[in-house]
Design an enzyme around this catalytic site. Structure first.
Site, PDB file in Angstrom:
ATOM      1  N   PHE A 172      -7.161  22.462 -24.199  1.00 48.34           N
ATOM      2  CA  PHE A 172      -7.430  21.041 -24.348  1.00 48.34           C
ATOM      3  C   PHE A 172      -8.650  20.722 -23.489  1.00 48.34           C
ATOM      4  O   PHE A 172      -8.824  21.298 -22.412  1.00 48.34           O
ATOM      5  CB  PHE A 172      -6.230  20.162 -23.960  1.00 48.34           C
ATOM      6  CG  PHE A 172      -6.563  18.717 -24.187  1.00 48.34           C
ATOM      7  CD1 PHE A 172      -6.686  18.227 -25.477  1.00 48.34           C
ATOM      8  CD2 PHE A 172      -6.850  17.876 -23.132  1.00 48.34           C
ATOM      9  CE1 PHE A 172      -7.081  16.913 -25.705  1.00 48.34           C
ATOM     10  CE2 PHE A 172      -7.244  16.556 -23.359  1.00 48.34           C
ATOM     11  CZ  PHE A 172      -7.363  16.081 -24.645  1.00 48.34           C
ATOM     12  N   THR A 173      -9.474  19.801 -23.958  1.00 42.76           N
ATOM     13  CA  THR A 173     -10.796  19.558 -23.374  1.00 42.76           C
ATOM     14  C   THR A 173     -10.752  19.342 -21.848  1.00 42.76           C
ATOM     15  O   THR A 173     -11.353  20.107 -21.094  1.00 42.76           O
ATOM     16  CB  THR A 173     -11.436  18.337 -24.050  1.00 42.76           C
ATOM     17  OG1 THR A 173     -10.509  17.247 -23.998  1.00 42.76           O
ATOM     18  CG2 THR A 173     -11.786  18.637 -25.501  1.00 42.76           C
TER      19      THR A 173
ATOM     20  N   LYS B 148       0.214   8.374 -23.202  1.00 45.14           N
ATOM     21  CA  LYS B 148       0.692   8.754 -24.546  1.00 45.14           C
ATOM     22  C   LYS B 148       2.195   8.477 -24.640  1.00 45.14           C
ATOM     23  O   LYS B 148       2.594   7.333 -24.758  1.00 45.14           O
ATOM     24  CB  LYS B 148       0.361  10.225 -24.819  1.00 45.14           C
ATOM     25  CG  LYS B 148      -1.101  10.473 -25.198  1.00 45.14           C
ATOM     26  CD  LYS B 148      -2.001  10.532 -24.020  1.00 45.14           C
ATOM     27  CE  LYS B 148      -3.352  11.150 -24.329  1.00 45.14           C
ATOM     28  NZ  LYS B 148      -4.210  11.171 -23.119  1.00 45.14           N
TER      29      LYS B 148
ATOM     30  N   TYR C  13       0.837  -1.207   0.000  1.00 45.63           N
ATOM     31  CA  TYR C  13       0.000   0.000   0.000  1.00 45.63           C
ATOM     32  C   TYR C  13       0.868   1.251   0.000  1.00 45.63           C
ATOM     33  O   TYR C  13       0.564   2.224  -0.679  1.00 45.63           O
ATOM     34  CB  TYR C  13      -0.925   0.008   1.232  1.00 45.63           C
ATOM     35  CG  TYR C  13      -1.915   1.149   1.167  1.00 45.63           C
ATOM     36  CD1 TYR C  13      -3.147   0.997   0.540  1.00 45.63           C
ATOM     37  CD2 TYR C  13      -1.590   2.405   1.691  1.00 45.63           C
ATOM     38  CE1 TYR C  13      -4.034   2.057   0.438  1.00 45.63           C
ATOM     39  CE2 TYR C  13      -2.477   3.469   1.589  1.00 45.63           C
ATOM     40  CZ  TYR C  13      -3.699   3.287   0.964  1.00 45.63           C
ATOM     41  OH  TYR C  13      -4.573   4.338   0.853  1.00 45.63           O
TER      42      TYR C  13
ATOM     43  N   ASP D 263       2.039  20.873 -19.957  1.00 46.54           N
ATOM     44  CA  ASP D 263       1.362  19.609 -20.250  1.00 46.54           C
ATOM     45  C   ASP D 263       2.367  18.782 -21.054  1.00 46.54           C
ATOM     46  O   ASP D 263       2.566  19.000 -22.251  1.00 46.54           O
ATOM     47  CB  ASP D 263       0.087  19.862 -21.064  1.00 46.54           C
ATOM     48  CG  ASP D 263      -0.676  18.570 -21.323  1.00 46.54           C
ATOM     49  OD1 ASP D 263      -0.074  17.494 -21.196  1.00 46.54           O
ATOM     50  OD2 ASP D 263      -1.867  18.643 -21.677  1.00 46.54           O
TER      51      ASP D 263
ATOM     52  N   ARG E 154     -12.882  16.594 -33.549  1.00 46.12           N
ATOM     53  CA  ARG E 154     -12.198  17.645 -32.823  1.00 46.12           C
ATOM     54  C   ARG E 154     -12.633  18.980 -33.422  1.00 46.12           C
ATOM     55  O   ARG E 154     -11.873  19.653 -34.116  1.00 46.12           O
ATOM     56  CB  ARG E 154     -10.674  17.487 -32.922  1.00 46.12           C
ATOM     57  CG  ARG E 154     -10.084  16.455 -31.952  1.00 46.12           C
ATOM     58  CD  ARG E 154     -10.397  16.818 -30.547  1.00 46.12           C
ATOM     59  NE  ARG E 154      -9.832  15.958 -29.517  1.00 46.12           N
ATOM     60  CZ  ARG E 154     -10.465  15.651 -28.398  1.00 46.12           C
ATOM     61  NH1 ARG E 154     -11.714  16.040 -28.185  1.00 46.12           N
ATOM     62  NH2 ARG E 154      -9.886  14.947 -27.464  1.00 46.12           N
TER      63      ARG E 154
ATOM     64  N   PHE F  55     -18.376  15.529 -26.077  1.00 47.01           N
ATOM     65  CA  PHE F  55     -17.953  14.738 -27.234  1.00 47.01           C
ATOM     66  C   PHE F  55     -17.852  13.252 -26.917  1.00 47.01           C
ATOM     67  O   PHE F  55     -17.988  12.409 -27.794  1.00 47.01           O
ATOM     68  CB  PHE F  55     -16.610  15.244 -27.797  1.00 47.01           C
ATOM     69  CG  PHE F  55     -15.487  15.223 -26.804  1.00 47.01           C
ATOM     70  CD1 PHE F  55     -15.309  16.276 -25.919  1.00 47.01           C
ATOM     71  CD2 PHE F  55     -14.612  14.153 -26.750  1.00 47.01           C
ATOM     72  CE1 PHE F  55     -14.279  16.254 -24.988  1.00 47.01           C
ATOM     73  CE2 PHE F  55     -13.573  14.121 -25.826  1.00 47.01           C
ATOM     74  CZ  PHE F  55     -13.416  15.179 -24.936  1.00 47.01           C
TER      75      PHE F  55
HETATM   76  C1  PLP Z   1      -2.818  17.101 -24.385  1.00 45.83           C
HETATM   77  C2  PLP Z   1      -3.533  16.268 -23.379  1.00 45.83           C
HETATM   78  N1  PLP Z   1      -3.557  16.665 -22.108  1.00 45.83           N
HETATM   79  C3  PLP Z   1      -4.202  15.943 -21.156  1.00 45.83           C
HETATM   80  C4  PLP Z   1      -4.884  14.793 -21.478  1.00 45.83           C
HETATM   81  C5  PLP Z   1      -5.663  14.071 -20.393  1.00 45.83           C
HETATM   82  O1  PLP Z   1      -5.087  12.864 -20.086  1.00 45.83           O
HETATM   83  P1  PLP Z   1      -5.918  11.540 -19.705  1.00 45.83           P
HETATM   84  O2  PLP Z   1      -6.720  11.142 -20.892  1.00 45.83           O
HETATM   85  O3  PLP Z   1      -4.846  10.562 -19.335  1.00 45.83           O
HETATM   86  O4  PLP Z   1      -6.784  11.873 -18.534  1.00 45.83           O
HETATM   87  C6  PLP Z   1      -4.847  14.332 -22.780  1.00 45.83           C
HETATM   88  C7  PLP Z   1      -5.523  13.066 -23.157  1.00 45.83           C
HETATM   89  O5  PLP Z   1      -6.524  12.927 -23.711  1.00 45.83           O
HETATM   90  C8  PLP Z   1      -4.183  15.096 -23.770  1.00 45.83           C
HETATM   91  O6  PLP Z   1      -4.159  14.728 -25.056  1.00 45.83           O
END
Ligand code: PLP
Length: 471
Positions: free
Chosen positions: A138-139, A272, A86, A229, A396, A463
């Site tokens: 980014f979303t 990624k 743990y 990021d 997108r 989306f």
């Molecule tokens: C540029 C970017 N930042 C953050 C994220 C968020 O990461 P996760 O999907 O691991 O939560 C993503 C993934 O979709 C991304 O492409």
């Protein structure tokens, strides 16, 4: 005799010797294509949203490069060495060492994936009403910034919003836009600068080291922190090596570390660049901020030495980090994306230029000049591609952009794109050929396509789960 050879291999066509992926395949997963009427039925049941398809109904899955990489034999071997204690798992310390060595940050907080890290960082650093400038939204990142009471402001260069512009570093921050924001709201009302390398929503476009240095200087003048990021930062380093003066003889690993050294910390979707199926992390240099994050992670993710991950997952990330920064790996990864992009470009198909690091972004506006953006052209293109060949891509455009939290209206981005994302170490050149031919077939049929209307809209990140019907 020599002069009459018709160039056939890629190397011959490029006037050089061919090169290949730096790995061989030792395990395969069979795939097959269901027929057109089954695809039609699957698409209707999924409400024309490729996120709602079952993966077994998909032939070539280019939905995302997130968590879809093939792990190496070394990573799988590392999974067997998971220390599932743990607290204080040895795999945590391996991960900490790898992040310190390759990214250069002092303190590490593991998280279950990237958005877990975005959540912690946003809650710890944004006061309600503050602004967060960034190089395109980014979303999930923007949503976490908004949920913490912040307001995201796009300060990317204008070229990034033009899919045909050939600027080599379309991810760059526009210093005038950043300065104007500082002048308008005051530096005390800026939580931090949110910098992504590469910029996903702009087409996987990189940030140059020169731009970063200038941004850093401006931020330092006003005491504004800079967080990165780092999700696809290895790919960003590749473009710096390829395009920026003075970096041709530096390794990807050196460039990555130099880049990170100009930032105060980073959040990471390890799914990624880091070549794993699940995982993320947050790393910072400020000890006080680290203490706060280390405390918060316990509430939302898990103890600070596992952050929602199994020990084996952290081991796979630690090994994945080392593999991800190898020059031959990155060259083959970006090279495969570029192979597909070059094919489409040579056939006159409108895609975002220059081709970025992780995906091909088809310019749906130029596919469907007869469809208004309110009929979701990029969603239409994703649906048409699936119907044509079982290839799964992702919208997108206006659907991903969501609604303005203040007005409640759709946000209409200039970029209306369909993303064909290439998983790392998964598909071959033959798959890319099949994809290219399908995109061409859909492009040739484009004038016949009908628009979509949204019939179900979830509140957050619509989306992922929205449903559509043909107009
Ligand atoms: C540029 C970017 N930042 C953050 C994220 C968020 O990461 P996760 O999907 O691991 O939560 C993503 C993934 O979709 C991304 O492409």
């Amino acid at each position: 005799m020599k002069d009459t050879i018709i160039p056939q291999t890629i190397g011959q066509q490029m006037g050089r010797r061919s090169w290949a992926e730096p790995w061989k395949i030792k395990m395969v997963e069979p795939i097959d294509m269901i027929d057109h009427s089954q695809r039609q039925k699957a698409l209707e049941e999924a409400g024309y949203n490729t996120f709602l398809l079952r993966s077994e109904d998909v032939y070539i899955d280019l939905l995302t490069d997130s968590g879809t990489s093939a792990m190496s034999d070394r990573q799988w071997a590392g999974m067997m060495l998971g220390d599932e204690a743990y607290a204080g798992s040895r795999n945590f310390y391996h991960l900490e060492e790898a992040v310190q060595k390759y990214y250069g940050y002092k303190y590490l907080v593991p998280t279950h994936q990237g958005r877990g890290a975005e959540h912690l960082l946003s809650q710890a650093t944004i006061k309600p009403g503050q602004y967060i400038p960034g190089n395109m939204y980014f979303t999930t990142t923007r949503l976490h910034q908004e949920l913490a009471g912040g307001k995201f402001v796009d300060v990317i260069i204008d070229e990034a919003h033009d899919p045909a512009d050939m600027h080599p570093f379309k991810g760059n921050v526009d210093l005038d836009k950043l300065q104007a924001l500082i002048d308008r709201v005051g530096s005390e009302n800026i939580a931090y600068l949110s910098l992504a390398g590469t910029v996903n929503m702009a087409g996987g476009q990189p940030v140059s080291m020169e731009n970063l240095r200038a941004v850093r200087q401006l931020c330092q003048r006003y005491g504004i922190r800079l967080f990165l990021d780092a999700t696809r930062m290895v790919e960003n380093a590749f473009f710096i090596q390829e395009r920026e003066e003075g970096y041709q003889n530096k390794s990807i690993a050196e460039i990555l570390k130099e880049f990170c050294a100009h930032t105060d910390g980073a959040w990471m979707s390890a799914k990624k660049d880091n070549l794993v199926n699940i995982g993320g992390w947050l790393a910072v240099n400020d000890e006080n901020l680290f203490e706060e994050l280390r405390n918060m992670v316990i509430i939302y993710e898990g103890l600070h030495t596992y952050g929602g991950l199994a020990g084996r997952d952290m081991e796979a990330i630690a090994i994945g980090i080392v593999e991800s920064v190898q020059d031959d790996h990155v060259r083959s990864r970006v090279g495969q994306v570029r192979y597909l992009g070059d094919l489409l470009t040579s056939w006159g198909i409108p895609i975002v230029q220059p081709v970025g690091g992780h995906a091909i972004f088809a310019d749906a506006r130029r596919f469907y000049t007869h469809l208004p953006q309110s009929q979701f052209p990029a969603q239409v293109l994703a649906a048409e591609l699936y119907l044509d060949s079982g290839i799964r891509s992702m919208e997108r455009g206006v659907v991903s952009a969501g609604r303005d939290p203040e007005t409640g209206d759709h946000r209409y981005p200039r970029l209306e794109l369909t993303r064909l994302t290439i998983p790392r170490r998964v598909y071959t050149q033959a798959h890319m050929d099949v994809v290219a031919e399908s995109v061409k077939a859909v492009y040739d049929q484009a004038p016949k396509a009908r628009g979509l209307k949204m019939v179900f809209e979830p509140k957050y990140l619509r989306f992922f789960q929205a449903k559509f019907e043909p107009v």
